[in-house]
Design a protein around this motif. Structure first.
Motif, PDB file in Angstrom:
ATOM      1  N   ASP A 159       0.955  -1.534   0.127  1.00 15.58           N
ATOM      2  CA  ASP A 159      -0.127  -0.245   0.194  1.00 15.58           C
ATOM      3  C   ASP A 159       1.370   1.293  -0.001  1.00 15.58           C
ATOM      4  OD1 ASP A 159      -2.581  -1.049   0.321  1.00 15.58           O
ATOM      5  OD2 ASP A 159      -3.256  -0.796   2.337  1.00 15.58           O
ATOM      6  N   TYR A 160       2.333   1.045  -0.114  1.00 16.73           N
ATOM      7  CA  TYR A 160       2.848   2.382  -0.276  1.00 16.73           C
ATOM      8  C   TYR A 160       2.794   3.656  -1.742  1.00 16.73           C
ATOM      9  CZ  TYR A 160       7.001   5.696   0.832  1.00 16.73           C
ATOM     10  OH  TYR A 160       7.374   5.662   1.639  1.00 16.73           O
ATOM     11  N   GLY A 161       2.212   4.856  -0.709  1.00 12.20           N
ATOM     12  CA  GLY A 161       1.519   5.301  -1.573  1.00 12.20           C
ATOM     13  C   GLY A 161       0.204   6.135  -1.317  1.00 12.20           C
ATOM     14  N   LYS A 162      -0.025   5.102   0.013  1.00 13.17           N
ATOM     15  CA  LYS A 162      -1.726   5.533   0.184  1.00 13.17           C
ATOM     16  C   LYS A 162      -2.155   6.763   0.611  1.00 13.17           C
ATOM     17  CE  LYS A 162      -3.162   2.981   4.171  1.00 13.17           C
ATOM     18  NZ  LYS A 162      -3.976   1.897   3.982  1.00 13.17           N
ATOM     19  N   LEU A 163      -1.548   7.230   1.179  1.00  9.08           N
ATOM     20  CA  LEU A 163      -1.279   8.506   2.109  1.00  9.08           C
ATOM     21  C   LEU A 163      -1.784   9.543   0.751  1.00  9.08           C
ATOM     22  CD1 LEU A 163      -2.370  10.019   4.209  1.00  9.08           C
ATOM     23  CD2 LEU A 163      -0.423  10.199   5.011  1.00  9.08           C
ATOM     24  N   SER A 164       0.023   9.890   0.170  1.00 10.20           N
ATOM     25  CA  SER A 164       0.027  10.912   0.034  1.00 10.20           C
ATOM     26  C   SER A 164      -0.317  10.854  -2.155  1.00 10.20           C
ATOM     27  CB  SER A 164       2.205  10.713  -0.302  1.00 10.20           C
ATOM     28  OG  SER A 164       2.903   9.884  -1.067  1.00 10.20           O
ATOM     29  N   LYS A 165      -0.239   9.256  -2.337  1.00  8.49           N
ATOM     30  CA  LYS A 165      -0.629   9.529  -3.823  1.00  8.49           C
ATOM     31  C   LYS A 165       0.156   9.283  -4.603  1.00  8.49           C
ATOM     32  CE  LYS A 165      -5.135   9.863  -2.045  1.00  8.49           C
ATOM     33  NZ  LYS A 165      -5.449   8.777  -1.052  1.00  8.49           N
ATOM     34  N   ILE A 166       0.923   9.279  -3.651  1.00 10.10           N
ATOM     35  CA  ILE A 166       2.844   9.208  -5.037  1.00 10.10           C
ATOM     36  C   ILE A 166       2.860   7.053  -5.195  1.00 10.10           C
ATOM     37  CG2 ILE A 166       5.338   9.241  -4.792  1.00 10.10           C
ATOM     38  CD1 ILE A 166       4.830  11.962  -3.380  1.00 10.10           C
ATOM     39  N   LYS A 167       2.733   7.620  -6.304  1.00  5.69           N
ATOM     40  CA  LYS A 167       3.818   6.712  -7.384  1.00  5.69           C
ATOM     41  C   LYS A 167       5.046   5.684  -6.714  1.00  5.69           C
ATOM     42  CE  LYS A 167      -0.308   5.632 -10.849  1.00  5.69           C
ATOM     43  NZ  LYS A 167      -0.016   7.306 -10.981  1.00  5.69           N
ATOM     44  N   LEU A 168       5.534   4.514  -6.349  1.00  5.74           N
ATOM     45  CA  LEU A 168       6.825   4.236  -6.203  1.00  5.74           C
ATOM     46  C   LEU A 168       7.637   4.259  -7.517  1.00  5.74           C
ATOM     47  CD1 LEU A 168       8.204   3.005  -3.961  1.00  5.74           C
ATOM     48  CD2 LEU A 168       7.574   0.733  -4.507  1.00  5.74           C
ATOM     49  N   GLU A 169       7.250   4.064  -8.519  1.00  2.28           N
ATOM     50  CA  GLU A 169       7.779   4.256 -10.028  1.00  2.28           C
ATOM     51  C   GLU A 169       7.488   5.494 -10.774  1.00  2.28           C
ATOM     52  OE1 GLU A 169       4.333   2.608  -9.489  1.00  2.28           O
ATOM     53  OE2 GLU A 169       3.886   3.440 -12.030  1.00  2.28           O
ATOM     54  N   ASP A 170       7.137   6.951  -9.392  1.00  2.00           N
ATOM     55  CA  ASP A 170       8.140   8.136  -9.710  1.00  2.00           C
ATOM     56  C   ASP A 170       8.560   8.493  -9.177  1.00  2.00           C
ATOM     57  OD1 ASP A 170       4.985   8.209 -11.883  1.00  2.00           O
ATOM     58  OD2 ASP A 170       3.719   8.678 -10.790  1.00  2.00           O
ATOM     59  N   LEU A 171       8.676   8.313  -7.792  1.00  2.00           N
ATOM     60  CA  LEU A 171       8.895   8.664  -6.842  1.00  2.00           C
ATOM     61  C   LEU A 171      10.704   7.936  -7.207  1.00  2.00           C
ATOM     62  CD1 LEU A 171       9.286   9.982  -4.205  1.00  2.00           C
ATOM     63  CD2 LEU A 171       9.386   7.206  -3.118  1.00  2.00           C
ATOM     64  N   VAL A 172      11.025   7.379  -8.244  1.00  4.17           N
ATOM     65  CA  VAL A 172      12.314   6.527  -8.014  1.00  4.17           C
ATOM     66  C   VAL A 172      12.794   6.946  -9.561  1.00  4.17           C
ATOM     67  CG1 VAL A 172      13.577   4.356  -8.649  1.00  4.17           C
ATOM     68  CG2 VAL A 172      11.780   3.954  -7.368  1.00  4.17           C
ATOM     69  N   LYS A 173      11.554   7.554 -10.261  1.00  8.57           N
ATOM     70  CA  LYS A 173      12.106   7.816 -11.477  1.00  8.57           C
ATOM     71  C   LYS A 173      12.275   9.341 -11.218  1.00  8.57           C
ATOM     72  CE  LYS A 173       9.149   6.708 -14.587  1.00  8.57           C
ATOM     73  NZ  LYS A 173       7.346   6.628 -15.196  1.00  8.57           N
ATOM     74  N   GLY A 174      11.656   9.972 -10.255  1.00  8.06           N
ATOM     75  CA  GLY A 174      12.436  11.785 -10.193  1.00  8.06           C
ATOM     76  C   GLY A 174      13.397  11.658  -9.165  1.00  8.06           C
ATOM     77  N   ALA A 175      14.103  10.412  -9.389  1.00  4.15           N
ATOM     78  CA  ALA A 175      15.457  10.492  -8.266  1.00  4.15           C
ATOM     79  C   ALA A 175      15.888  11.287  -7.180  1.00  4.15           C
ATOM     80  CB  ALA A 175      16.235  10.893  -9.654  1.00  4.15           C
ATOM     81  N   ARG A 176      14.414  11.956  -6.946  1.00  8.33           N
ATOM     82  CA  ARG A 176      14.791  12.471  -5.497  1.00  8.33           C
ATOM     83  C   ARG A 176      15.306  11.550  -4.135  1.00  8.33           C
ATOM     84  NH1 ARG A 176      13.249  17.881  -5.861  1.00  8.33           N
ATOM     85  NH2 ARG A 176      11.957  18.477  -8.074  1.00  8.33           N
ATOM     86  N   ASP A 215       3.355  19.415   4.949  1.00  9.79           N
ATOM     87  CA  ASP A 215       4.995  18.689   5.146  1.00  9.79           C
ATOM     88  C   ASP A 215       5.084  17.707   5.138  1.00  9.79           C
ATOM     89  OD1 ASP A 215       5.164  19.957   7.507  1.00  9.79           O
ATOM     90  OD2 ASP A 215       6.612  21.455   6.791  1.00  9.79           O
ATOM     91  N   LEU A 216       4.312  17.293   6.546  1.00 10.97           N
ATOM     92  CA  LEU A 216       4.485  15.736   6.607  1.00 10.97           C
ATOM     93  C   LEU A 216       4.338  14.646   5.371  1.00 10.97           C
ATOM     94  CD1 LEU A 216       3.914  16.330  10.324  1.00 10.97           C
ATOM     95  CD2 LEU A 216       6.529  16.655   8.641  1.00 10.97           C
ATOM     96  N   ILE A 217       2.461  14.715   4.841  1.00  6.44           N
ATOM     97  CA  ILE A 217       2.476  13.945   4.639  1.00  6.44           C
ATOM     98  C   ILE A 217       3.556  12.694   3.707  1.00  6.44           C
ATOM     99  CG2 ILE A 217       0.759  13.369   2.479  1.00  6.44           C
ATOM    100  CD1 ILE A 217      -0.573  16.297   3.415  1.00  6.44           C
ATOM    101  N   PHE A 218       3.966  13.393   2.996  1.00  9.39           N
ATOM    102  CA  PHE A 218       5.151  12.799   2.829  1.00  9.39           C
ATOM    103  C   PHE A 218       6.351  13.466   2.718  1.00  9.39           C
ATOM    104  CE2 PHE A 218       8.574  11.486  -0.614  1.00  9.39           C
ATOM    105  CZ  PHE A 218       7.723   9.108  -0.671  1.00  9.39           C
ATOM    106  N   PRO A 219       7.546  12.932   3.303  1.00  5.07           N
ATOM    107  CA  PRO A 219       7.289  10.810   3.427  1.00  5.07           C
ATOM    108  C   PRO A 219       6.886  11.180   4.479  1.00  5.07           C
ATOM    109  CG  PRO A 219       9.626  12.321   3.435  1.00  5.07           C
ATOM    110  CD  PRO A 219       8.919  13.081   2.874  1.00  5.07           C
TER     111      PRO A 219
END
Length: 476
Positions: free
Chosen positions: A151-168, A229-233
């Motif tokens: 369920d990772y990303g269910k609160l912030s609606k961030i997708k894991l792929e995007d996160l990795v792609k964003g390279a942040r 600002d605490l929603i993610f991460p």
RNA sequence: GCCGGGAUAGCCUAGAGGCGAGGCGAGGGACUGCAGAUCCCUUCCACCCGGGUUCAAAUCCCGGUCCCGGCUCCA
């Protein structure tokens, strides 16, 4: 009537149903204590204070927990800069935070768990995650393996792929995957450290909240809050840790406050555009600051400006004046042997305003809307007092009680309802008022004015009304 | 790029398909020896722009513009 809460998790307002009848368990992310709290912090904590007060007002028993992050990278960094011991630095700012919140009339939490007091609990939590296969040990620490948690990303609606792609996300030496985050950091030379199965070190930032909240509130509880600002991460990671560990849903309602803005930018340490709570308290009554915050809905960004604070000050003054008018009028009020037009009108208006107040608060704690009702009553009662010769006590009492309830929920008018007796000081003032009345009769206005002026300087304001002179303490 | 949140009379804030909200400020009046407080009246009926849906839109839909935030520590 049911309370509705905007839940960040579902992005909509939901009817509030506590897990246990009559009890609300809530956790609010507290500060990392390495500097003075600023108005942005105050905004969040005042907002949650009012939410908590309202729930209590509605009859719930609220168990409120707020953590202190008293060991963390920032604290170490700051301590290195100032040459202070990290422990002492954290202790110092922790005390300052408590003082500032007290000054702002934020009710204290029931428990303020500190990270340094919960090392064993935290270590056990990490161990459990490791046993369940969600955590692994790397060269420089223990990490949570994010992709194992569905369920990772269910609160912030961030997708894991995007996160990795964003390279942040930082790759990091000991990590298997860039998105993984630290549960335990192994100590580098000179850093504060605690014993653990993985060697000496300190906890990662997110694990403390999962551990300490469940310790005091159980493996699932009602409300978890914090700044936007605490929603993610932070909160996303807390969910991952907790739900991975417990194997079921953890928090029911996620609540987040909007930022405090300065000229269109977020108030923050890094931008240097912050005003500390201390500074502000030097210039304004704490209730002014509270009202300033409450004039805007807690989820919306709030713009800071001197002018905005001045507005709040004027508004508060108006409400205080109304309170004073009622108090003075009480002295000449009479029992209601009959009601006439003005009484019926005032009664109905107060009744309606009270209903509106509760409706607004029930609707996701809409303090801005609720305040309208407060001003309505202010207006109604003032008008009533100009309409009638002899006010009826029951009408004044209705207004008075309304303000008392509002004060309880918003944390306003506190001094007013508390501070009534002050020894024989009152008698002395009354004596001066009498003397001055005599002087005025004799048209010795310069002397009369002098008394008024001097008393004003002492914080006592005299006002001449058709019913005689009244005085009040100036609060704002 | 990916996710969110905004744009409301001079100012600050609510609201969310039709009774045009509350406060502040400003001006005038009542009351006052003056001041203060309060009340009444006025501030010439506001919702970013362009389309659309509808009997009716600030509110719904489509398309823009501008602003802000998150995606890295953050309340």
């Amino acid at each position: 009537m049911a309370i509705r809460i905007y839940n960040t998790l579902t992005r909509q307002k939901e009817e509030f149903k506590p897990l246990r009848e009559g009890e609300v368990r809530m956790y609010v992310c507290g500060p990392t204590v390495y500097d003075y709290p600023h108005l942005g912090h105050a905004r969040t904590y005042i907002a949650f204070d009012v939410i908590r007060r309202y729930l209590e007002h509605k009859g719930y028993t609220v168990l409120m927990v707020m953590n202190f992050t008293d060991i963390d990278d920032k604290i170490i960094k700051r301590a290195n800069e100032t040459g202070e011991d990290p422990k002492e630095l954290a202790e110092r700012f922790l005390r300052i935070f408590l003082e500032d919140m007290k000054a702002l009339k934020v009710k204290p939490a029931d428990v303020y768990p500190r990270v340094t007091e919960h090392m064993d609990d935290i270590i056990n939590f990490v161990k459990k995650l490791q046993e369940k296969g969600y955590a692994y040990e790397g060269s420089d620490g223990v990490y949570f393996e994010v992709r194992k948690f569905r369920d990772y990303g269910k609160l912030s609606k961030i997708k894991l792929e995007d996160l990795v792609k964003g390279a942040r996300v930082e790759p990091g030496e000991g990590k298997r995957n860039p998105e993984d985050f630290a549960l335990w950091k192994k100590a580098k030379p000179g850093e504060p450290k605690w014993e653990s199965p993985w060697g000496e070190g300190r906890p990662g930032w997110h694990i403390e909240c999962s551990t300490m909240s469940s310790k005091y509130l159980g493996e699932s509880f009602d409300i978890h809050g914090g700044g936007n600002d605490l929603i993610f991460p932070h909160h996303e990671n807390e969910i991952a840790q907790s739900e991975a560990c417990f194997g079921h849903e953890w928090v029911h309602y996620w609540m987040h406050t909007g930022f405090l803005m300065v000229n269109g930018e977020k108030m923050s340490k890094s931008l240097g555009n912050f005003v500390t709570v201390r500074e502000l308290l030097k210039r304004y009554n704490p209730e002014v600051i509270r009202l300033f915050v409450l004039q805007r809905h807690y989820r919306s960004p709030l713009d800071y400006s001197e002018e905005g604070i001045e507005h709040a000050k004027n508004n508060l003054e108006r409400l205080y004046n109304t309170l004073e008018n009622i108090r003075v009028a009480m002295k000449r009020a009479e029992i209601s042997f009959r009601w006439d037009e003005p009484e019926f009108r005032a009664y109905e208006a107060i009744r309606d305003a009270r209903r509106k107040f509760y409706e607004a608060m029930d609707d996701d704690f809409n303090t801005a809307e609720a305040l309208k009702a407060v001003f309505e009553v202010s207006n109604v009662v003032n008008r009533y007092l100009t309409e009638v010769e002899k006010p009826k006590e029951s009408i004044l009492r209705k207004a008075w009680e309304f303000f008392k309830d509002v004060g309880e929920v918003f944390g306003l008018f506190e001094d007013y309802f508390k501070e009534q007796k002050a020894g024989n000081e009152e008698e002395l003032i009354n004596l001066l008022v009498e003397v001055r009345a005599q002087l005025r009769k004799e048209k010795k206005f310069d002397l009369a004015d002098k008394i008024r002026e001097e008393l004003r300087k002492l914080g006592i304001q005299l006002e001449d009304t058709p019913q005689g002179t009244v005085w009040k303490r100036v609060k704002v």
